[in-house]
Design a protein around this motif. Structure first.
Motif, PDB file in Angstrom:
ATOM      1  N   ASP A 162       0.800  -0.747  -0.247  1.00  0.00           N
ATOM      2  CA  ASP A 162      -0.645  -0.099  -0.132  1.00  0.00           C
ATOM      3  C   ASP A 162       0.851   1.758   0.393  1.00  0.00           C
ATOM      4  OD1 ASP A 162      -1.978  -1.437   0.081  1.00  0.00           O
ATOM      5  OD2 ASP A 162      -2.145  -1.490   2.195  1.00  0.00           O
TER       6      ASP A 162
ATOM      7  N   ASP B 257      -6.222   0.728  -8.552  1.00  0.00           N
ATOM      8  CA  ASP B 257      -6.464   1.378  -6.816  1.00  0.00           C
ATOM      9  C   ASP B 257      -6.069   2.251  -5.705  1.00  0.00           C
ATOM     10  OD1 ASP B 257      -6.318  -1.592  -6.115  1.00  0.00           O
ATOM     11  OD2 ASP B 257      -4.466  -1.745  -6.811  1.00  0.00           O
TER      12      ASP B 257
ATOM     13  N   ASN C 230     -12.334   9.971  -9.423  1.00  0.00           N
ATOM     14  CA  ASN C 230     -11.817   8.330  -8.535  1.00  0.00           C
ATOM     15  C   ASN C 230     -10.937   9.561  -6.907  1.00  0.00           C
ATOM     16  OD1 ASN C 230     -11.440   6.275  -7.775  1.00  0.00           O
ATOM     17  ND2 ASN C 230      -9.729   6.223  -9.061  1.00  0.00           N
TER      18      ASN C 230
ATOM     19  N   LEU D 129     -13.107   4.797   2.145  1.00  0.00           N
ATOM     20  CA  LEU D 129     -12.414   3.862   1.465  1.00  0.00           C
ATOM     21  C   LEU D 129     -13.410   2.382   1.574  1.00  0.00           C
ATOM     22  CD1 LEU D 129      -9.232   4.918   2.734  1.00  0.00           C
ATOM     23  CD2 LEU D 129      -9.809   5.094   0.279  1.00  0.00           C
TER      24      LEU D 129
ATOM     25  N   LYS E 138     -11.857  -0.417  -0.972  1.00  0.00           N
ATOM     26  CA  LYS E 138      -9.889   0.014  -0.580  1.00  0.00           C
ATOM     27  C   LYS E 138      -9.280  -0.565   1.052  1.00  0.00           C
ATOM     28  CE  LYS E 138      -9.887   0.989  -4.839  1.00  0.00           C
ATOM     29  NZ  LYS E 138      -9.975  -0.190  -5.458  1.00  0.00           N
TER      30      LYS E 138
END
Length: 90
Positions: free
Chosen positions: A11, A34, A62, A84, A89
């Motif tokens: 991440d 992502d 986004n 999120l 996510k």
């Protein structure tokens, strides 16, 4: 560097300050689905107001909109986490 780390299944959190939507969108395209942009802004004149760019282009796709004009740090953080979660996510 962020793309390299992302491609190695880690991440990544990156802070970019670019007034140009085209550059930010290009980065989002490279990162794929992502990548989520946090559009953090206020209408108040705060101590760093002098650095504000007049021709800033807000994101169109986004992104998570975080208006800190009236929201506390805690509320803003909760909005990020909730969004999120909705986007799956986290």
């Amino acid at each position: 560097m962020a793309l390299f780390i992302h491609n190695n299944d880690c991440d990544v959190v990156v802070s970019l300050v670019s007034p140009f939507k085209e550059l930010r969108e290009e980065f989002k395209t490279k990162m794929g689905v992502d990548m989520i942009e946090l559009y953090t802004h206020t209408t108040e004149k705060r101590e760093r107001y002098r650095y504000r760019v007049k021709d800033y282009e807000p994101p169109q796709i986004n992104f998570i909109d975080i208006d800190t004009t009236k929201d506390s740090i805690e509320t803003s953080f909760s909005k990020i986490i909730n969004n999120l979660n909705k986007l799956e996510k986290l």
